[in-house]
Structure formats: structure tokens, C-alpha cells
Design a protein around this motif. Structure first.
Motif, PDB file in Angstrom:
ATOM      1  N   ASN A  40       0.860  -1.179   0.000  1.00 50.83           N
ATOM      2  CA  ASN A  40       0.000   0.000   0.000  1.00 50.83           C
ATOM      3  C   ASN A  40       0.900   1.234   0.000  1.00 50.83           C
ATOM      4  N   VAL A  41       1.193   1.733  -1.178  1.00 52.05           N
ATOM      5  CA  VAL A  41       2.125   2.852  -1.340  1.00 52.05           C
ATOM      6  C   VAL A  41       1.360   4.172  -1.261  1.00 52.05           C
ATOM      7  N   ARG A  42       1.822   5.042  -0.404  1.00 50.81           N
ATOM      8  CA  ARG A  42       1.211   6.365  -0.248  1.00 50.81           C
ATOM      9  C   ARG A  42       1.980   7.396  -1.069  1.00 50.81           C
ATOM     10  N   GLN A  43       1.248   8.160  -1.867  1.00 54.42           N
ATOM     11  CA  GLN A  43       1.842   9.245  -2.650  1.00 54.42           C
ATOM     12  C   GLN A  43       1.327  10.572  -2.118  1.00 54.42           C
ATOM     13  N   THR A  44       2.247  11.486  -1.818  1.00 53.77           N
ATOM     14  CA  THR A  44       1.888  12.802  -1.300  1.00 53.77           C
ATOM     15  C   THR A  44       2.492  13.876  -2.197  1.00 53.77           C
ATOM     16  N   ASP A  45       1.624  14.730  -2.754  1.00 53.66           N
ATOM     17  CA  ASP A  45       2.045  15.843  -3.601  1.00 53.66           C
ATOM     18  C   ASP A  45       1.693  17.151  -2.898  1.00 53.66           C
ATOM     19  N   VAL A  46       2.657  18.068  -2.848  1.00 54.11           N
ATOM     20  CA  VAL A  46       2.442  19.378  -2.225  1.00 54.11           C
ATOM     21  C   VAL A  46       2.928  20.456  -3.184  1.00 54.11           C
ATOM     22  N   ASN A  47       2.035  21.372  -3.558  1.00 54.20           N
ATOM     23  CA  ASN A  47       2.360  22.519  -4.396  1.00 54.20           C
ATOM     24  C   ASN A  47       2.102  23.789  -3.583  1.00 54.20           C
ATOM     25  N   HIS A  48       3.072  24.699  -3.585  1.00 61.77           N
ATOM     26  CA  HIS A  48       2.966  25.861  -2.692  1.00 61.77           C
ATOM     27  C   HIS A  48       3.473  27.123  -3.372  1.00 61.77           C
ATOM     28  N   LEU A  49       2.751  28.205  -3.145  1.00 61.17           N
ATOM     29  CA  LEU A  49       3.175  29.540  -3.544  1.00 61.17           C
ATOM     30  C   LEU A  49       3.137  30.420  -2.315  1.00 61.17           C
ATOM     31  N   GLY A  50       4.296  30.958  -1.924  1.00 58.54           N
ATOM     32  CA  GLY A  50       4.369  31.806  -0.744  1.00 58.54           C
ATOM     33  C   GLY A  50       5.042  33.128  -1.061  1.00 58.54           C
ATOM     34  N   ALA A  51       4.644  34.183  -0.332  1.00 56.97           N
ATOM     35  CA  ALA A  51       5.214  35.518  -0.547  1.00 56.97           C
ATOM     36  C   ALA A  51       5.456  36.187   0.792  1.00 56.97           C
ATOM     37  N   GLU A  52       6.518  37.026   0.829  1.00 53.82           N
ATOM     38  CA  GLU A  52       6.860  37.794   2.026  1.00 53.82           C
ATOM     39  C   GLU A  52       7.219  39.212   1.603  1.00 53.82           C
ATOM     40  N   TRP A  53       6.535  40.169   2.195  1.00 52.80           N
ATOM     41  CA  TRP A  53       6.738  41.578   1.850  1.00 52.80           C
ATOM     42  C   TRP A  53       7.253  42.329   3.068  1.00 52.80           C
ATOM     43  N   GLN A  54       8.434  42.905   2.935  1.00 55.63           N
ATOM     44  CA  GLN A  54       9.000  43.712   4.012  1.00 55.63           C
ATOM     45  C   GLN A  54       8.352  45.086   3.976  1.00 55.63           C
ATOM     46  N   VAL A  55       7.471  45.328   4.942  1.00 55.27           N
ATOM     47  CA  VAL A  55       6.706  46.570   4.953  1.00 55.27           C
ATOM     48  C   VAL A  55       7.574  47.728   5.428  1.00 55.27           C
ATOM     49  N   ARG A  56       8.152  47.567   6.612  1.00 58.11           N
ATOM     50  CA  ARG A  56       8.983  48.623   7.186  1.00 58.11           C
ATOM     51  C   ARG A  56       9.776  48.055   8.344  1.00 58.11           C
ATOM     52  N   GLY A  57      11.078  48.346   8.370  1.00 60.49           N
ATOM     53  CA  GLY A  57      11.893  47.851   9.461  1.00 60.49           C
ATOM     54  C   GLY A  57      11.851  46.332   9.516  1.00 60.49           C
ATOM     55  N   GLY A  58      11.522  45.809  10.691  1.00 61.78           N
ATOM     56  CA  GLY A  58      11.447  44.363  10.849  1.00 61.78           C
ATOM     57  C   GLY A  58      10.092  43.767  10.523  1.00 61.78           C
ATOM     58  N   TRP A  59       9.109  44.593  10.154  1.00 60.34           N
ATOM     59  CA  TRP A  59       7.760  44.091   9.901  1.00 60.34           C
ATOM     60  C   TRP A  59       7.635  43.514   8.501  1.00 60.34           C
ATOM     61  N   ARG A  60       6.999  42.338   8.423  1.00 53.59           N
ATOM     62  CA  ARG A  60       6.760  41.665   7.157  1.00 53.59           C
ATOM     63  C   ARG A  60       5.345  41.116   7.127  1.00 53.59           C
ATOM     64  N   LEU A  61       4.748  41.143   5.943  1.00 53.05           N
ATOM     65  CA  LEU A  61       3.450  40.511   5.722  1.00 53.05           C
ATOM     66  C   LEU A  61       3.650  39.227   4.925  1.00 53.05           C
ATOM     67  N   LEU A  62       2.895  38.187   5.295  1.00 55.08           N
ATOM     68  CA  LEU A  62       3.049  36.872   4.703  1.00 55.08           C
ATOM     69  C   LEU A  62       1.741  36.427   4.055  1.00 55.08           C
ATOM     70  N   GLY A  63       1.863  35.633   3.011  1.00 58.50           N
ATOM     71  CA  GLY A  63       0.687  35.069   2.369  1.00 58.50           C
ATOM     72  C   GLY A  63       1.077  33.858   1.545  1.00 58.50           C
ATOM     73  N   GLY A  64       0.095  32.996   1.280  1.00 62.74           N
ATOM     74  CA  GLY A  64       0.433  31.822   0.494  1.00 62.74           C
ATOM     75  C   GLY A  64      -0.777  30.987   0.137  1.00 62.74           C
ATOM     76  N   LEU A  65      -0.586  30.123  -0.863  1.00 65.27           N
ATOM     77  CA  LEU A  65      -1.579  29.151  -1.307  1.00 65.27           C
ATOM     78  C   LEU A  65      -0.893  27.795  -1.357  1.00 65.27           C
ATOM     79  N   THR A  66      -1.603  26.746  -0.895  1.00 69.29           N
ATOM     80  CA  THR A  66      -1.035  25.403  -0.877  1.00 69.29           C
ATOM     81  C   THR A  66      -2.073  24.392  -1.343  1.00 69.29           C
ATOM     82  N   ASN A  67      -1.641  23.502  -2.217  1.00 67.70           N
ATOM     83  CA  ASN A  67      -2.454  22.365  -2.652  1.00 67.70           C
ATOM     84  C   ASN A  67      -1.751  21.090  -2.213  1.00 67.70           C
TER      85      ASN A  67
END
Length: 401
Positions: A137-164
Motif C-alpha cells: 500500500n504505497v502512499r503518494q503525497t504531492d504538495v504545491n505551494h506559492l508563498g510571498a513575504e513583503w517587508q513593509v517597514r523595518g522588521g515588519w513583514r506581511l506573509l501570504g500563500g496558497l497550498t495544494n
């Protein structure tokens, strides 16, 4: 000649040859060829009627890594051939890959686009099947991901992403069915100049079980209805912390609340806290210790449970014996509590699993690695006939080009 003897001879011959070509981590393209054997005294993790077997593996890995301006492209593709000496009906080939594009539109806006696939036999710790033709019983796992990081100011960052995420089994595994899950995530991160950061994320997604058929209460009443749903929604709120205390120790922590809600059978729902605490320490140049505490949740659906919570401890000390020899010890302990039963009055299931492994890595040359290990795994369960123990001896050799 036994497989372990053949492998030892092959490894000795390989490392005795003088090769002018060897891999370098900074190379754009590398090739890795490996062969190994693993002797398992209780392959199917049984309390009685233990069956031993030797699993032979050969593998070929092609690795590509290429920077281009602010971008970096990488791809690892591996073909692994598994051969069982006694239970040859379990033989299979795994085709795994992991590719990523670490992109940057500017120094403030960066991210990653990645895709991965892993194929492996479902562990006989969880998957039990007495019919030989259904054990593979062979298990196959596929993961597709798009992630983004935006440095707003100084040390602050905004994160977002989509995963299948898509997981499938080659045989029916009703306790851990295959599924497709599409999620989005959004959050914020603060990065201190010293390298510490605190991150908060919200993750939500819709999932569909791909090898389950809905049986409504109109078709089969409780308590005989298995209540295997077709759709679910998963929600997670997560906090992460990373702190490099000194040049010799780091701490990382994760705390999250994860909920899974089913469309038709709310009895399968759960809403639990999970997390992980990792600490790395290197007191000297030759000694290091990685340790962790964890709580995790996993779906496990039958009449006696809908999921299990696993609390675990892991310790990994490493000793650099010489420039070419490393000794590694890995101890793992986990307690599983199975909850969400469908029928009141069923005996609760509680498992305790332990694994201890001692291994030695030997680098006779820059282009060769030989690894040997001995391991003992065991389980104590509140369920009758679920206890097991097994001893595992393995030898592996890898050549790098």
C-alpha cells in the motif's frame, strides 16, 4: 552471498578506487548513487507470528541548484528501488522530487514557488492487513505551494500563500484515507536585527476525501454507519518563535489551534491545540544535541476513534569522533491517545511507541559515505495483540559525483 556481505564488498571496492570526480555542494549539478540493505526482525509489526525480512534499496538522485541574479532554482529528483527478499510482492519503485523557485521581485518582495512528491509504503505501525496481496500500500503525497513575504517597514513583514496538498493510497486505507486539501494563509512576522522572529499565521482550507463513499443515515443507521465523510474544512491559527540565544544554541517554538469540520458527520470533528518546541545546542566543536517536544494530531477514522493526539519527545546527540567519522544517537518516545469514538462504551485506545537508533557515518573520501546503524522499535498498547517490538540493522553506501 548474503546481501549484507555483498553490500560490504561493493562498498569496500567503491571507496578503494581513486576517483578524480566528486560532488561539491556549490556545483550546479550533482549526481548521487546509493545502495543499502535493512534487516527487520518484525516487518509487519505483529505481536505474534513475527516475520523477518531484508529490504534492499538502490537509488539515483539528480540534484540541480542554480542562482540567477536575485533568483535561485533548485530541483532534486530521486528514483528508489525497493526489493524484499522474502515478501517480494511488496517490491516497488518510488519516484520522488522536490523543486523550488526562490523568487524576488525586489529586496522587499520575495517568496517561493515549490512542488514536491514523495512515495513510500504505508507504515505497518498504522496499516494492518493480513491478506498478502493487500499489504503493498504505497502512499503518494504531492504538495504545491506559492508563498510571498513583503517587508513593509523595518522588521515588519506581511506573509501570504496558497497550498495544494494531495495524498493517495494504492490500497484502501479507511483509517487514513486519501484527500485533496486546498488552503490559503495570511499573517505577519517581526524580525529582530539579531535574527530572532515572531510570526502569526491564519490558515484555512477545504478538503475532499478521494477514496471514501458517503453512506448516509438514511442508508444505514447508527451505530453501524461508519460515518466516513466526503468533505471537510480545516482551520488553523499558528504562532511561531525563533531565538538564536548564542552562537552555540537556538530555540524554535510553534503553538497552533487546529480544527477540522466535516460536512455530514460532526462526530468526526476535532478542535485541538498542537505545537512543537525545538532546542539545538553545540557545547563543543565535536558534540551537539538536538532535542524537541511535540504535540501533533492526525486523522484516524474507525468505530473507536476519529483522530489521535500524539505527545512526543526526541533526543539526537551527535559526536564527531574524527574528521571522517560521526556517531549519532536518536531516541524518540511518543504517546498516542485515540479520541472521537462513534460507539459509546468502547475501550479507549492508548499507545506508547519508542524508537532508539545508534548509527555511524564514515566518509572515506569526499565522494563517498558509508552508514551503519542498529535500531529497536516497540509499541505498548491498551488494545490486545497490538504490542510489538522489532530490531533493525542497516548498511548504506552513497557515491557522489
Amino acid at each position: 552471498m548474503p546481501i549484507l556481505d555483498r553490500l560490504f564488498v561493493a562498498s569496500t571496492l567503491a571507496v578503494s578506487l581513486v576517483s578524480p570526480v566528486f560532488a561539491d555542494p556549490d556545483d550546479t549539478f550533482n549526481i548521487y548513487v546509493a545502495a543499502g540493505a535493512q534487516q527487520d526482525s518484525n516487518l509487519f509489526r505483529q505481536a505474534a507470528n513475527e516475520q523477518s525480512d531484508t529490504v534492499q534499496t538502490t537509488s539515483l538522485t539528480l540534484a540541480l541548484s542554480k542562482p540567477f541574479a536575485q533568483q535561485r532554482f533548485s530541483l532534486d529528483a530521486t528514483l528508489i528501488d525497493y526489493r524484499y527478499s522474502k515478501n517480494d510482492y511488496l517490491d516497488y519503485q518510488a519516484k520522488n522530487y522536490n523543486g523550488a523557485w526562490n523568487w524576488a521581485l525586489s529586496y522587499r518582495l520575495t517568496g517561493v514557488l515549490s512542488a514536491s512528491r514523495t512515495e513510500a509504503q504505508n507504515s505497518f505501525v498504522d496499516y494492518t492487513e493480513s491478506t498478502p496481496e493487500r499489504r503493498k500500500n504505497v502512499r503518494q503525497t504531492d504538495v504545491n505551494h506559492l508563498g510571498a513575504e513583503w517587508q513593509v517597514r523595518g522588521g515588519w513583514r506581511l506573509l501570504g500563500g496558497l497550498t495544494n496538498t494531495e495524498q493517495s493510497n494504492s490500497q484502501t486505507f479507511s483509517q487514513q484515507s486519501g484527500f485533496v486539501l486546498n488552503t490559503w494563509e495570511a499573517g505577519a512576522k517581526y524580525l529582530w536585527p539579531a535574527g530572532s522572529y515572531l510570526q502569526l499565521l491564519r490558515r484555512e482550507g477545504d478538503g475532499e476525501y478521494i477514496d471514501q463513499q458517503l453512506v448516509s443515515f438514511a442508508m444505514l443507521r447508527a451505530p453501524f454507519n461508519p460515518q466516513h465523510d466526503t468533505d471537510f474544512r480545516q482551520i488553523e491559527t499558528e504562532a511561531r518563535l525563533f531565538v538564536p540565544f548564542t552562537g552555540k544554541s537556538t530555540l524554535s517554538a510553534k503553538l497552533a489551534k487546529q480544527a477540522r469540520e466535516h460536512q455530514h458527520f460532526s462526530q468526526r470533528d476535532y478542535d485541538v491545540y498542537v505545537g512543537r518546541l525545538d532546542y539545538s545546542w553545540q557545547p563543543t566543536g565535536k558534540l551537539s544535541l538536538n532535542s524537541s517536544l511535540r504535540r501533533e494530531v492526525a486523522a484516524y477514522q474507525d468505530y473507536a476513534s476519529s483522530y489521535y493526539l500524539g505527545d512526543g519527545v526526541n533526543l539526537q546527540p551527535t559526536w564527531q569522533i574524527s574528521a571522517r567519522t560521526v556517531m549519532r544517537l536518536n531516541y524518540d518516545w511518543q504517546r498516542r491517545r485515540f479520541d472521537g469514538e462513534l460507539i459509546a462504551g468502547l475501550a479507549e485506545r492508548r499507545d506508547t511507541l519508542q524508537s532508539i537508533r545508534l548509527g555511524i557515518d564514515w566518509l572515506p573520501a569526499r565522494w563517498a559515505t558509508v552508514t551503519t546503524s542498529i535500531q529497536r522499535d516497540s509499541r505498548k498498547s491498551s488494545r490486545d495483540n497490538f504490542d510489538f517490538s522489532t530490531n533493525i540493522l542497516s548498511v548504506n553506501a552513497r557515491l557522489n559525483f
